[in-house]
Motif scaffolding. Sequence first.
Motif, PDB file in Angstrom:
ATOM      1  N   VAL A  55       1.052  -1.166  -0.099  1.00 50.70           N
ATOM      2  CA  VAL A  55       0.136   0.033   0.232  1.00 50.70           C
ATOM      3  C   VAL A  55       0.933   1.335  -0.044  1.00 50.70           C
ATOM      4  O   VAL A  55       0.361   2.240  -0.553  1.00 50.70           O
ATOM      5  N   LYS A  56       2.031   1.305   0.617  1.00 50.04           N
ATOM      6  CA  LYS A  56       3.016   2.520   0.608  1.00 50.04           C
ATOM      7  C   LYS A  56       3.464   2.888  -0.665  1.00 50.04           C
ATOM      8  O   LYS A  56       3.039   4.227  -0.939  1.00 50.04           O
ATOM      9  N   PRO A  57       3.898   2.247  -1.574  1.00 49.50           N
ATOM     10  CA  PRO A  57       4.344   2.484  -2.929  1.00 49.50           C
ATOM     11  C   PRO A  57       3.107   2.860  -3.727  1.00 49.50           C
ATOM     12  O   PRO A  57       3.198   3.805  -4.446  1.00 49.50           O
ATOM     13  N   ILE A  58       1.907   2.104  -3.445  1.00 47.13           N
ATOM     14  CA  ILE A  58       0.852   2.632  -4.141  1.00 47.13           C
ATOM     15  C   ILE A  58       0.269   3.951  -3.701  1.00 47.13           C
ATOM     16  O   ILE A  58      -0.055   4.705  -4.703  1.00 47.13           O
ATOM     17  N   ALA A  59       0.396   4.115  -2.355  1.00 48.63           N
ATOM     18  CA  ALA A  59      -0.129   5.622  -1.963  1.00 48.63           C
ATOM     19  C   ALA A  59       0.568   6.747  -2.333  1.00 48.63           C
ATOM     20  O   ALA A  59       0.149   7.678  -3.038  1.00 48.63           O
ATOM     21  N   LYS A  60       1.843   6.517  -2.585  1.00 45.33           N
ATOM     22  CA  LYS A  60       2.816   7.366  -3.325  1.00 45.33           C
ATOM     23  C   LYS A  60       2.498   7.616  -4.472  1.00 45.33           C
ATOM     24  O   LYS A  60       2.544   8.853  -5.199  1.00 45.33           O
ATOM     25  N   ASP A 114      -6.971   7.712   0.966  1.00 49.05           N
ATOM     26  CA  ASP A 114      -8.279   8.623   0.988  1.00 49.05           C
ATOM     27  C   ASP A 114      -9.455   7.713   2.053  1.00 49.05           C
ATOM     28  O   ASP A 114     -10.107   8.514   2.588  1.00 49.05           O
ATOM     29  N   ALA A 115      -9.534   6.546   1.737  1.00 53.10           N
ATOM     30  CA  ALA A 115     -10.627   5.944   2.473  1.00 53.10           C
ATOM     31  C   ALA A 115     -10.314   4.323   2.504  1.00 53.10           C
ATOM     32  O   ALA A 115      -9.561   3.709   1.670  1.00 53.10           O
ATOM     33  N   ILE A 130      -8.779   1.832  -0.130  1.00 48.22           N
ATOM     34  CA  ILE A 130      -8.227   0.234  -0.027  1.00 48.22           C
ATOM     35  C   ILE A 130      -9.369  -0.348   0.688  1.00 48.22           C
ATOM     36  O   ILE A 130     -10.183   0.173   1.457  1.00 48.22           O
ATOM     37  N   ILE A 131      -9.493  -1.737   0.037  1.00 51.53           N
ATOM     38  CA  ILE A 131     -10.753  -2.567   0.622  1.00 51.53           C
ATOM     39  C   ILE A 131     -10.092  -3.835   1.294  1.00 51.53           C
ATOM     40  O   ILE A 131      -8.825  -4.378   0.791  1.00 51.53           O
ATOM     41  N   MET A 158     -12.558   5.774   7.425  1.00 52.87           N
ATOM     42  CA  MET A 158     -12.640   4.509   7.807  1.00 52.87           C
ATOM     43  C   MET A 158     -14.139   4.016   7.929  1.00 52.87           C
ATOM     44  O   MET A 158     -15.068   4.511   8.601  1.00 52.87           O
ATOM     45  N   ASN A 159     -14.538   2.920   7.044  1.00 51.62           N
ATOM     46  CA  ASN A 159     -15.641   2.426   6.944  1.00 51.62           C
ATOM     47  C   ASN A 159     -15.720   1.019   7.327  1.00 51.62           C
ATOM     48  O   ASN A 159     -15.221   0.049   6.642  1.00 51.62           O
ATOM     49  N   TRP A 160     -16.409   0.818   8.566  1.00 50.77           N
ATOM     50  CA  TRP A 160     -16.520  -0.743   9.055  1.00 50.77           C
ATOM     51  C   TRP A 160     -17.707  -1.340   8.728  1.00 50.77           C
ATOM     52  O   TRP A 160     -18.597  -0.878   8.762  1.00 50.77           O
TER      53      TRP A 160
END
Length: 309
Positions: free
Chosen positions: A94-99, A124-125, A110-111, A289-291
């Motif tokens: 996720v870190k490189p994807i977010a960058k 973002d969510a 992210i799911i 955050m959507n739980w």
Amino acid sequence: MKKTLLAAAILTTTSNIALADDSLVIGAPMSSFADKWLSYLFDGIRDFDTKHDDVIFKLTDANDDPGKMLNDVDNFIDSGVDALLVVPTDIATVKPIAKKAKRAGIPLIIINRLPDEKTMKSVDAYVGSESIEAGIIQAESVVGLLDGQSANILLLLGPMGQEAQIYRTEGNKQVFAKYPNIKIVAEHEGRWDRAKALQIVEDVLQAHPEINVIVANNDEMAIGALLAATKAGKTDADLIISGIDATPDALEYLGKGLDTTVFQSAKGQGYGGAEIAYKLSKGQKVKKMNWIDFELVDKSQKEAYLLKY
């Protein structure tokens, strides 16, 4: 109509598809099309897509390869998608994807696999279920079934390092640590896979015949455990077996060797993720955050949960 055209294409292509000029395009790199549980998550995305004619979701298969997933992300960014909706191969990806997403100014959703707190600042969510909750619910169901009896437990783990593996296992251990007569005898990585779990359990039952509880991080491994136990001549009275996800396959085994499972709404996560990606693409505000809650399922609830699919 667009939706008729996309019915067969949604899970297989990132090629250009003729759309109205004002249509949104969501790039959706997925960790693996071969994952049974994720197939229901894809159904949730597809369900949202069919209800909205002004958006298309393009899904790609990383085959559980982080390098392939990063390449898919690059391709989506280069094609100018309006948002990225990702089930990552692992939380480190996720870190490189977010960058990449931040550099391109593209919303990132992210799911299912929760990144660490620091990485989440660049996301973002998030849509998913709290994995530690699943582990706690699952372990408490096992304690209830034991009704004070001693237990020697085999834990079947998902791919090491994945968020669900870490926290479902932690939830299990938090509960079992409260009971001196409950012992975890062995832990093995079954990688969410039925066949691998079957092989592991065959070997472990020979090495540890005292095992009377098998707790799996997901249903596919629980089913593999059940098949191995049956092959070894074990009966339902000999073993307590518990899984997580409440997939249709697992629900069919409830009361037939599988004692409990914990419902994680794959469709709910897929639909919710699609909806949030759609809203962010349109510049709307969403919760970060959507739980979606986990729910314990036993054999008495089998038919009700089958209707959710």
